[in-house]
Design an enzyme around this catalytic site. Sequence first.
Site, PDB file in Angstrom:
ATOM      1  N   TYR A 147      18.873 -25.211  41.964  1.00 52.21           N
ATOM      2  CA  TYR A 147      18.905 -23.822  41.508  1.00 52.21           C
ATOM      3  C   TYR A 147      17.543 -23.192  41.765  1.00 52.21           C
ATOM      4  O   TYR A 147      16.527 -23.873  41.783  1.00 52.21           O
ATOM      5  CB  TYR A 147      19.358 -23.685  40.051  1.00 52.21           C
ATOM      6  CG  TYR A 147      18.609 -24.414  38.967  1.00 52.21           C
ATOM      7  CD1 TYR A 147      17.329 -24.025  38.580  1.00 52.21           C
ATOM      8  CD2 TYR A 147      19.210 -25.458  38.273  1.00 52.21           C
ATOM      9  CE1 TYR A 147      16.666 -24.655  37.550  1.00 52.21           C
ATOM     10  CE2 TYR A 147      18.558 -26.109  37.239  1.00 52.21           C
ATOM     11  CZ  TYR A 147      17.286 -25.703  36.875  1.00 52.21           C
ATOM     12  OH  TYR A 147      16.629 -26.346  35.847  1.00 52.21           O
ATOM     13  N   CYS A 148      17.568 -21.906  42.013  1.00 53.53           N
ATOM     14  CA  CYS A 148      16.366 -21.140  42.394  1.00 53.53           C
ATOM     15  C   CYS A 148      15.585 -21.839  43.515  1.00 53.53           C
ATOM     16  O   CYS A 148      14.402 -22.134  43.366  1.00 53.53           O
ATOM     17  CB  CYS A 148      15.469 -20.910  41.178  1.00 53.53           C
ATOM     18  SG  CYS A 148      14.219 -19.611  41.426  1.00 53.53           S
TER      19      CYS A 148
END
Length: 280
Positions: A147-148
């Site tokens: 994520y990110c």
Amino acid sequence: MKTNHTLIQPSRYRFIDQSSLGPAFSPLQSFAMDDALSMSVGEGMSPTTARLWVHHNTVVLGIPDARLPYVSEAVDYLKSEGYQAIVRNSGGLAVVLDEGVLNLSLIFPDSKELNIHDGYDAMVSFIQLLFSDLTDEIEAYEITRSYCPGTYDLSIRGQKFAGISQRRVKNGSAVQIYLDVTGSGSERASLLKRFYEIGKRDEDTRFQYPDINPEVMASLNELLGSQLSVADVRDRILTQIYKLSGEVVPAPLEGQEIEWFNKRLEQMIQRNEKALDHLR
């Protein structure tokens, strides 16, 4: 392990520890705080600053996340799992914060004189130095299915434990990192995998959201086989900034900084009301 990175070797550090303020400490306050400190450091009113912060059960969304086709349902899912959602003012996508995640902001002056990569490289050097007695395997490159995801993801043997963002305000820059210290990195990733599945469904979107594989994320304790606590890493950071500078001054916001903080906090509140107003 030595560093040649001059940004993390000022003659003096200011130290602000907000890592144990508890669940009532709002993430909106954190982002306003870093803006105020960036302005102060940029104006030469404050030395280079290290700020520690922890927020409980919060998903910090990026601006693109707030534009997911079914973001309302996705945020409802986060609430059902016990997480609040806020939208940050720095770049990047959604990250999970909880009591096992320690955030560090390093606030540097002269952002207009520096290449944006200098701030990122300084943080990478700092973290490698911070844990140099435990590992020499910390690398910075994009873990695409985390994520990110970003160029400055920090990982050990391909599993990500930290991500870095940067926000420039006036003549100062806040380089922010989250460190998954305790708990399960894959469980945090699974939460956001489901968030994106609910928020995007099968819709075509102009923005490419991450296709998360929870197995590419882990906490430092999982990766190092260690029993570090957030407080342990806090102590390491305090020791490290003292070694790098020789002088550490604990100092809360004062005077003009408080005015800047209040103004930036109001802007953060308004930004969140605007970004998430369709969820009401």
